[in-house]
Scaffold this active site. Sequence first.
Site, PDB file in Angstrom:
ATOM      1  N   VAL A 104      38.542  35.189  30.797  1.00 31.17           N
ATOM      2  CA  VAL A 104      39.007  35.434  29.636  1.00 31.17           C
ATOM      3  C   VAL A 104      37.763  35.499  28.654  1.00 31.17           C
ATOM      4  CG1 VAL A 104      41.186  34.580  29.745  1.00 31.17           C
ATOM      5  CG2 VAL A 104      39.392  33.100  28.709  1.00 31.17           C
ATOM      6  N   ASP A 105      36.565  35.419  29.199  1.00 28.42           N
ATOM      7  CA  ASP A 105      35.300  35.190  28.505  1.00 28.42           C
ATOM      8  C   ASP A 105      34.862  36.579  28.015  1.00 28.42           C
ATOM      9  OD1 ASP A 105      33.691  34.426  31.540  1.00 28.42           O
ATOM     10  OD2 ASP A 105      33.899  36.403  30.565  1.00 28.42           O
ATOM     11  N   HIS A 120      44.461  37.349  32.724  1.00 21.86           N
ATOM     12  CA  HIS A 120      44.882  35.989  32.033  1.00 21.86           C
ATOM     13  C   HIS A 120      44.600  36.355  30.509  1.00 21.86           C
ATOM     14  CE1 HIS A 120      44.590  33.848  35.908  1.00 21.86           C
ATOM     15  NE2 HIS A 120      45.710  34.436  36.061  1.00 21.86           N
ATOM     16  N   CYS A 149      47.895  34.497  11.265  1.00 23.45           N
ATOM     17  CA  CYS A 149      48.153  35.714  11.156  1.00 23.45           C
ATOM     18  C   CYS A 149      47.839  36.458   9.846  1.00 23.45           C
ATOM     19  CB  CYS A 149      49.757  36.309  11.721  1.00 23.45           C
ATOM     20  SG  CYS A 149      49.968  38.119  11.326  1.00 23.45           S
ATOM     21  N   CYS A 152      51.282  38.099   8.250  1.00 27.10           N
ATOM     22  CA  CYS A 152      52.355  37.273   7.926  1.00 27.10           C
ATOM     23  C   CYS A 152      52.122  35.710   7.742  1.00 27.10           C
ATOM     24  CB  CYS A 152      53.607  37.645   8.815  1.00 27.10           C
ATOM     25  SG  CYS A 152      53.305  36.963  10.364  1.00 27.10           S
ATOM     26  N   GLY A 189      33.946  34.230  42.956  1.00 25.06           N
ATOM     27  CA  GLY A 189      33.931  32.919  42.182  1.00 25.06           C
ATOM     28  C   GLY A 189      35.145  32.696  41.868  1.00 25.06           C
ATOM     29  N   ASN A 215      31.246  32.987  47.330  1.00 26.76           N
ATOM     30  CA  ASN A 215      31.612  31.699  46.578  1.00 26.76           C
ATOM     31  C   ASN A 215      30.448  30.725  47.268  1.00 26.76           C
ATOM     32  OD1 ASN A 215      32.901  29.058  45.854  1.00 26.76           O
ATOM     33  ND2 ASN A 215      34.884  30.587  45.575  1.00 26.76           N
ATOM     34  N   GLU A 217      31.164  27.885  48.052  1.00 23.14           N
ATOM     35  CA  GLU A 217      31.904  26.913  49.243  1.00 23.14           C
ATOM     36  C   GLU A 217      33.056  27.821  49.838  1.00 23.14           C
ATOM     37  OE1 GLU A 217      32.632  23.631  47.000  1.00 23.14           O
ATOM     38  OE2 GLU A 217      34.235  24.077  46.083  1.00 23.14           O
TER      39      GLU A 217
HETATM   40  C1  BV8 Z   1      53.102  32.214  36.578  1.00 21.99           C
HETATM   41  C2  BV8 Z   1      43.894  31.664  31.030  1.00 21.99           C
HETATM   42  C3  BV8 Z   1      55.315  32.662  36.553  1.00 21.99           C
HETATM   43  C4  BV8 Z   1      43.777  30.557  30.134  1.00 21.99           C
HETATM   44  C5  BV8 Z   1      44.597  30.764  33.145  1.00 21.99           C
HETATM   45  C6  BV8 Z   1      54.236  24.676  38.274  1.00 21.99           C
HETATM   46  C7  BV8 Z   1      54.480  25.040  36.713  1.00 21.99           C
HETATM   47  C8  BV8 Z   1      54.378  26.183  36.301  1.00 21.99           C
HETATM   48  C9  BV8 Z   1      53.774  27.200  37.023  1.00 21.99           C
HETATM   49  C10 BV8 Z   1      53.358  26.853  38.452  1.00 21.99           C
HETATM   50  C11 BV8 Z   1      53.653  25.585  38.812  1.00 21.99           C
HETATM   51  N1  BV8 Z   1      52.966  25.492  40.152  1.00 21.99           N
HETATM   52  C12 BV8 Z   1      52.225  26.603  40.468  1.00 21.99           C
HETATM   53  C13 BV8 Z   1      52.423  27.641  39.327  1.00 21.99           C
HETATM   54  C14 BV8 Z   1      52.030  28.835  38.962  1.00 21.99           C
HETATM   55  C15 BV8 Z   1      51.013  28.633  38.250  1.00 21.99           C
HETATM   56  C16 BV8 Z   1      49.592  28.193  39.080  1.00 21.99           C
HETATM   57  O1  BV8 Z   1      49.181  29.168  39.850  1.00 21.99           O
HETATM   58  N2  BV8 Z   1      49.174  26.947  38.998  1.00 21.99           N
HETATM   59  C17 BV8 Z   1      48.084  26.586  39.763  1.00 21.99           C
HETATM   60  C18 BV8 Z   1      47.257  25.431  39.250  1.00 21.99           C
HETATM   61  C19 BV8 Z   1      48.808  25.888  41.234  1.00 21.99           C
HETATM   62  N3  BV8 Z   1      50.457  29.919  37.652  1.00 21.99           N
HETATM   63  C20 BV8 Z   1      50.967  30.111  36.625  1.00 21.99           C
HETATM   64  O2  BV8 Z   1      51.577  29.616  35.748  1.00 21.99           O
HETATM   65  C21 BV8 Z   1      50.773  31.780  36.248  1.00 21.99           C
HETATM   66  N4  BV8 Z   1      52.025  32.189  35.768  1.00 21.99           N
HETATM   67  O3  BV8 Z   1      53.070  31.899  37.756  1.00 21.99           O
HETATM   68  O4  BV8 Z   1      54.148  32.644  35.864  1.00 21.99           O
HETATM   69  C22 BV8 Z   1      56.560  32.930  35.585  1.00 21.99           C
HETATM   70  C23 BV8 Z   1      57.233  34.073  35.986  1.00 21.99           C
HETATM   71  C24 BV8 Z   1      58.022  34.700  35.073  1.00 21.99           C
HETATM   72  C25 BV8 Z   1      58.428  33.888  34.107  1.00 21.99           C
HETATM   73  C26 BV8 Z   1      57.729  32.598  33.528  1.00 21.99           C
HETATM   74  C27 BV8 Z   1      56.704  32.305  34.460  1.00 21.99           C
HETATM   75  C28 BV8 Z   1      49.813  31.979  34.999  1.00 21.99           C
HETATM   76  C29 BV8 Z   1      48.405  31.422  35.521  1.00 21.99           C
HETATM   77  C30 BV8 Z   1      47.398  31.821  34.416  1.00 21.99           C
HETATM   78  C31 BV8 Z   1      46.759  30.632  34.056  1.00 21.99           C
HETATM   79  N5  BV8 Z   1      45.718  30.887  33.040  1.00 21.99           N
HETATM   80  N6  BV8 Z   1      43.658  30.869  32.457  1.00 21.99           N
HETATM   81  C32 BV8 Z   1      42.530  29.926  29.892  1.00 21.99           C
HETATM   82  O5  BV8 Z   1      41.629  30.145  30.533  1.00 21.99           O
HETATM   83  O6  BV8 Z   1      42.249  29.117  29.002  1.00 21.99           O
HETATM   84  S1  BV8 Z   1      44.051  30.393  34.694  1.00 21.99           S
HETATM   85  C33 BV8 Z   1      42.465  29.491  34.685  1.00 21.99           C
HETATM   86  O7  BV8 Z   1      42.237  29.311  36.187  1.00 21.99           O
HETATM   87  C34 BV8 Z   1      41.502  30.902  34.440  1.00 21.99           C
HETATM   88  O8  BV8 Z   1      41.943  32.144  34.170  1.00 21.99           O
HETATM   89  C35 BV8 Z   1      40.545  30.514  35.812  1.00 21.99           C
HETATM   90  O9  BV8 Z   1      39.797  31.877  35.977  1.00 21.99           O
HETATM   91  C36 BV8 Z   1      41.736  30.680  36.606  1.00 21.99           C
HETATM   92  C37 BV8 Z   1      41.391  30.214  38.071  1.00 21.99           C
HETATM   93  O10 BV8 Z   1      40.437  29.333  38.320  1.00 21.99           O
HETATM   94  P1  BV8 Z   1      39.070  30.084  39.005  1.00 21.99           P
HETATM   95  O11 BV8 Z   1      38.844  31.502  38.218  1.00 21.99           O
HETATM   96  O12 BV8 Z   1      39.387  30.130  40.314  1.00 21.99           O
HETATM   97  O13 BV8 Z   1      38.279  28.975  38.447  1.00 21.99           O
HETATM   98  P2  BV8 Z   1      37.763  27.729  39.224  1.00 21.99           P
HETATM   99  O14 BV8 Z   1      37.014  26.609  38.263  1.00 21.99           O
HETATM  100  O15 BV8 Z   1      39.096  27.393  39.740  1.00 21.99           O
HETATM  101  O16 BV8 Z   1      36.766  27.967  40.418  1.00 21.99           O
HETATM  102  C38 BV8 Z   1      35.584  28.555  40.414  1.00 21.99           C
HETATM  103  C39 BV8 Z   1      35.164  28.966  41.690  1.00 21.99           C
HETATM  104  O17 BV8 Z   1      34.020  29.425  41.540  1.00 21.99           O
HETATM  105  C40 BV8 Z   1      35.001  27.754  42.565  1.00 21.99           C
HETATM  106  O18 BV8 Z   1      35.575  28.176  43.914  1.00 21.99           O
HETATM  107  C41 BV8 Z   1      33.554  27.684  42.705  1.00 21.99           C
HETATM  108  O19 BV8 Z   1      33.061  27.097  43.974  1.00 21.99           O
HETATM  109  C42 BV8 Z   1      33.053  28.829  42.378  1.00 21.99           C
HETATM  110  N7  BV8 Z   1      31.920  29.134  41.954  1.00 21.99           N
HETATM  111  C43 BV8 Z   1      31.141  28.319  40.926  1.00 21.99           C
HETATM  112  N8  BV8 Z   1      29.991  28.740  40.798  1.00 21.99           N
HETATM  113  C44 BV8 Z   1      29.679  29.847  41.380  1.00 21.99           C
HETATM  114  C45 BV8 Z   1      30.987  30.276  42.224  1.00 21.99           C
HETATM  115  N9  BV8 Z   1      30.854  31.162  42.974  1.00 21.99           N
HETATM  116  C46 BV8 Z   1      29.877  32.096  43.106  1.00 21.99           C
HETATM  117  N10 BV8 Z   1      28.848  31.899  42.331  1.00 21.99           N
HETATM  118  C47 BV8 Z   1      28.619  30.912  41.376  1.00 21.99           C
HETATM  119  N11 BV8 Z   1      27.668  30.655  40.939  1.00 21.99           N
END
Ligand code: BV8
Length: 242
Positions: A104-105, A120, A149, A152, A189, A215, A217
Amino acid sequence: MTPSPSPRTLEKLAAARRVAVLTGAGISAESGVPTFRGADGLWRRYRAEDLATPQAFARDPRLVWEWYDWRRQLIAKVEPNAGHLALARLEARCPDFSLITQNVDGLHPKAGSRRLVELHGNIWRLRCTAEQRTLVDARVPLPELPPRCPTCQALARPDVVWFGEALPQAVLEAAFEAAREAEVFLVVGTAAVVQPAASLPLTAKRAGAYVIEVNLEPTPISSSVDESLFAPAGEVLPLLIP
Ligand code: BV8
């Protein structure tokens, strides 16, 4: 030592007319933006369920906004890195290209990417909680928390998708169509944990794409991709996309 992409990977990428990319927080790490689950991760000091959910916002909008305003102030000071710029170069070369990001950045558009699917949302947009109207407000820091807002005076929220919220249907459809159509699918990533984004690489694979992962890892999709390159995206992507 940065791993060299295999000749097959380089050939596939050079020959592909239809390319899709999925990025996660890791592509912004080398710009100085903390990832979610890494050692200095955003979730380290905060817990996702405490902040990035509608319930958290309903309970304490000011606390949620303090977190987002802190992130906005941090992101405002950073620049896109070589990884973002390489993807913008790839877009310029590909007749049919989609950059699907979980981030989202706003660093991809800042690097010049245009054919973008922001799964997202975007931290620089606010959304009125009464009328759902969105507006870009890039002021850092925001003059008042929580912001209201301007039309409103209802509470404004970050225009991002929180856990438990559905992604906009049109965004979801565009992302999955790009994954199904891609000849080459690049995953950069992401921990491949958050759904539905994490299903995109496997959707591409099943539809016949050549899938390349970048990635630091292994991730849950590493065993399913055609090649994993374990090194920083800012180093690997310029090798993949000279
Ligand atoms: C949905 C915006 C259904 C906000 C984000 C229980 C209850 C409710 C929902 C769920 C549940 N269980 C599962 C779910 C589904 C849930 C989900 O997936 N949960 C996960 C935790 C299991 N998903 C949702 O809720 C989604 N919606 O399912 O809706 C629905 C349908 C109908 C009606 C109602 C509902 C919504 C998900 C969106 C959440 N919002 N972001 C904000 O940013 O503040 S998610 C957030 O995580 C960010 O967007 C981020 O990008 C995203 C994913 O994480 P990554 O990008 O992978 O980042 P992370 O740090 O994890 O990993 C970084 C990686 O980079 C690592 O692998 C690292 O090794 C690597 N790395 C690091 N440095 C480098 C690198 N690689 C290369 N080079 C480098 N230098």
